[in-house]
Design an enzyme around this catalytic site. Structure first.
Site, PDB file in Angstrom:
ATOM      1  N   ARG A   1      -5.440   4.068 -15.611  1.00  0.00           N
ATOM      2  CA  ARG A   1      -5.406   4.566 -14.224  1.00  0.00           C
ATOM      3  C   ARG A   1      -6.169   6.006 -14.195  1.00  0.00           C
ATOM      4  NH1 ARG A   1      -1.727   5.673 -11.071  1.00  0.00           N
ATOM      5  NH2 ARG A   1      -2.847   4.992  -9.208  1.00  0.00           N
TER       6      ARG A   1
ATOM      7  N   GLY B   1       0.849  -1.293  -0.025  1.00  0.00           N
ATOM      8  CA  GLY B   1      -0.049  -0.042  -0.160  1.00  0.00           C
ATOM      9  C   GLY B   1       0.595   1.268   0.187  1.00  0.00           C
TER      10      GLY B   1
ATOM     11  N   CYS C   1     -12.422   5.380 -28.585  1.00  0.00           N
ATOM     12  CA  CYS C   1     -13.502   5.855 -28.691  1.00  0.00           C
ATOM     13  C   CYS C   1     -14.575   6.181 -27.463  1.00  0.00           C
ATOM     14  CB  CYS C   1     -14.512   5.056 -29.627  1.00  0.00           C
ATOM     15  SG  CYS C   1     -15.731   6.092 -30.372  1.00  0.00           S
TER      16      CYS C   1
HETATM   17  C1  PLP Z   1      -3.640  -8.097  -0.210  1.00  0.00           C
HETATM   18  C2  PLP Z   1      -2.798  -6.919  -1.044  1.00  0.00           C
HETATM   19  N1  PLP Z   1      -1.614  -6.988  -0.884  1.00  0.00           N
HETATM   20  C3  PLP Z   1      -0.665  -6.209  -1.412  1.00  0.00           C
HETATM   21  C4  PLP Z   1      -1.230  -5.220  -2.321  1.00  0.00           C
HETATM   22  C5  PLP Z   1      -0.185  -4.389  -2.903  1.00  0.00           C
HETATM   23  O1  PLP Z   1      -0.556  -2.998  -2.823  1.00  0.00           O
HETATM   24  P1  PLP Z   1       0.337  -1.978  -3.292  1.00  0.00           P
HETATM   25  O2  PLP Z   1       0.682  -1.979  -4.752  1.00  0.00           O
HETATM   26  O3  PLP Z   1      -0.324  -0.618  -2.947  1.00  0.00           O
HETATM   27  O4  PLP Z   1       1.713  -1.831  -2.468  1.00  0.00           O
HETATM   28  C6  PLP Z   1      -2.533  -5.172  -2.705  1.00  0.00           C
HETATM   29  C7  PLP Z   1      -3.156  -4.360  -3.676  1.00  0.00           C
HETATM   30  O5  PLP Z   1      -3.569  -3.314  -3.334  1.00  0.00           O
HETATM   31  C8  PLP Z   1      -3.357  -6.175  -1.927  1.00  0.00           C
HETATM   32  O6  PLP Z   1      -4.621  -6.072  -2.206  1.00  0.00           O
HETATM   33  N1  LYS Z   2      -5.405  -0.944  -9.718  1.00  0.00           N
HETATM   34  C1  LYS Z   2      -5.003   0.124  -8.546  1.00  0.00           C
HETATM   35  C2  LYS Z   2      -4.700  -0.312  -7.228  1.00  0.00           C
HETATM   36  C3  LYS Z   2      -5.318  -1.569  -6.856  1.00  0.00           C
HETATM   37  C4  LYS Z   2      -4.425  -2.487  -5.774  1.00  0.00           C
HETATM   38  C5  LYS Z   2      -5.086  -3.662  -5.593  1.00  0.00           C
HETATM   39  N2  LYS Z   2      -5.858  -3.887  -4.142  1.00  0.00           N
HETATM   40  C6  LYS Z   2      -4.292   1.270  -9.011  1.00  0.00           C
HETATM   41  O1  LYS Z   2      -4.088   1.294 -10.119  1.00  0.00           O
HETATM   42  O2  LYS Z   2      -3.785   2.166  -8.281  1.00  0.00           O
END
Ligand code: PLP
Ligand code: LYS
Length: 491
Positions: A387, A312, A419
């Protein structure tokens, strides 16, 4: 003039090119590459003499605090006004490869990012599990595995790919709120750690353990209800989220684990708050709640060893120079909690390991105005990089070459050819008016870009390259319309 020259072509080995000394402005028309080169691994070797020292040093100067921890921008402008990736001029790469858009990575930056986590975790028992949903390029997975990384998976296919990349299954964690029985059976067979997300998930894990006759190591995914202060679509640990179990149900799960102790072995707890988090206090708040759960669970006789605080950590998408928390800041906020309970810390970074290692490289198709707004139309789009359309996310955009003399800057929306009015890569960006064919990059495209790419409007998924020790190497072929048509063969 920049030109890709064939140096040698020994049969069975990659094509090797040298980029001649470049002063490639004005930009050349689109290159045409002989069809025979199109599906091969392509190696561009750069001449060291043409790498201006400013390219590397200005990158480090851009974010001095972050640079120390390995989190710097590896794409940066040289003194000549061109954009470089690890000393390689991006425009030269555009001229040598067969098509755009394409993804271009710095292999060294991937290494630096991983090393930053490893250094941060010194003195702790730990596992870094790379969340492969962020970027599932097999070459990148192999590289991270080679550095000592584990893997975090959310599907059976991610598990299969991780196994193919050579990850040690006992350093893999299988997450997810909808894991399928057949995938759990594979995970159980391989000895992967499994996070329990719900009652039915627990039931499936027990069934999988019985099928393979092995005890499955599990962590309880707890939803701690901590607000990660991010876009709601990427928040996962607040009480309205579909992920994890709420603490009111904790005792039910502990009783169920006791009942099934011959099939499952409760080894830890897990939480994942969300993505793009830029305040480490948020992780600390969650970790305090989690160690309280660990204390309670241990008091019931369980030998818990692991605290998994998920991933995260956010990155500096704005290139504002803001000093954002580093892996060291993150680990330091939980260090004492982990040490005081003799825990092994599992951390699951995706974005912060891979996002800043890559740009999506596009060509400008043209510039237009509708009287109210100005548009730069590029060949990349929401299909390659969704994104901005999906979350209104900001990703930094710049041209790969210096502006034409006397060209004016204006405010542009940078849009693709798809499109949809949602097909934009950037809104209201102040940029020099580019000539047709000029390169334009979207920065920080290593995470959740290629892995979320689609073939909408039959835009085929692009090829990927990385700069490895001064050479540019193809690490994934671009998809073609022929690949797409094959799905209908024989029907
Ligand atoms: C369970 C879990 N772990 C790790 C991550 C990796 O998160 P990030 O890419 O924000 O480090 C995610 C994606 O949000 C996730 O769902
Ligand atoms: N797809 C998202 C993040 C999701 C992480 C997965 N739980 C992004 O582009 O920021």
């Amino acid at each position: 003039m920049a030109a890709a020259q064939l140096l040698s072509c020994p049969s069975g080995s990659p094509q090797i090119y040298r980029i001649a000394n470049a002063s490639a402005f004005p930009p050349k028309p689109f290159p045409r590459f002989p069809a025979r080169f199109r599906s091969r691994t392509l190696t561009l070797q750069t001449s060291a003499s043409r790498i201006p020292p400013a390219a590397a040093s200005s990158a480090a100067a851009a974010a001095p605090a972050a640079a120390a921890a390995g989190f710097r921008h590896c794409f940066s402008k040289g003194e000549d006004g061109f954009l470089y990736c690890e000393g390689v001029r991006v425009e030269d790469v555009m001229e040598a490869v067969e098509r755009s858009p394409f993804y271009l990575y710095s292999k060294d930056q991937i290494t630096r990012n991983f090393e930053a986590y490893k250094e941060a975790l010194e003195g702790l028992k730990s596992v870094v599990g790379y969340a492969i949903k962020a970027n599932n390029n097999l070459k990148i997975l192999e590289h991270l595995k080679g550095l000592g990384c584990g893997a975090v998976l959310v599907s059976g296919n991610e598990l299969r790919l991780a196994l193919r990349a050579g990850f040690d299954p006992t350093r893999c964690i299988f997450n997810g709120n909808g894991k399928l029985l057949e995938d759990l059976v594979l995970a159980a067979e391989k000895g992967v750690f499994v996070n329990v997300d719900s009652e039915f998930d627990l039931e499936n894990i027990v069934t999988a353990a019985r099928v393979v006759g092995k005890r499955v190591p599990v962590l309880l995914r707890i939803n701690p209800d901590v607000d990660p202060q991010v876009h709601p679509y990427v928040a996962t640990g607040n009480k309205t989220s579909k992920f994890g179990i709420r603490n009111e149900k904790l005792q039910w799960f502990l009783d169920a684990v006791k009942k099934h102790s011959s099939e499952i072995d409760l080894v830890g707890v897990h939480c994942h708050l969300g993505s793009t988090i830029t305040k480490v206090d948020i992780f600390r708040d969650a970790a305090i709640l989690m160690v309280n759960f660990i204390d309670q669970i241990r008091a019931q006789g369980f030998q818990l060893e692991y605290l998994n605080i998920g991933g995260g950590l956010g990155i500096d998408y704005h290139h504002s120079g803001a000093v954002l928390p580093t892996p060291l800041d993150l680990v330091n906020t939980v260090r004492e909690l982990v040490l005081s309970r003799d825990l092994t810390l599992i951390i699951e970074p995706g974005r912060s390991l891979i996002a800043n290692t890559c740009c999506l490289v596009n060509r400008v198709t043209g510039v237009k105005t509708n009287g109210t707004k100005n548009f730069i139309v590029i060949d990349g789009s929401m299909a390659e990089l969704i994104r901005p359309s999906l979350y209104g996310a900001y990703q930094h955009i710049e041209l790969v070459s210096p502006p034409l003399p006397n060209s004016e800057s204006s405010t542009f929306d940078v849009v693709g050819p798809v499109c949809e009015s949602a097909d934009f890569l950037g809104k209201d960006r102040e940029l020099p008016t580019p000539a047709k064919g000029v390169g334009l990059v979207v920065h920080d495209a290593g995470a959740y870009c290629m892995s979320m790419a689609s073939t909408y409007n039959l835009k085929m998924r692009p090829p990927e390259y990385w700069v490895d020790n001064g050479s540019v190497v193809k690490i994934r072929h671009g998809e073609t319309i022929e690949d797409f048509i094959k799905f209908f063969d024989g029907l």
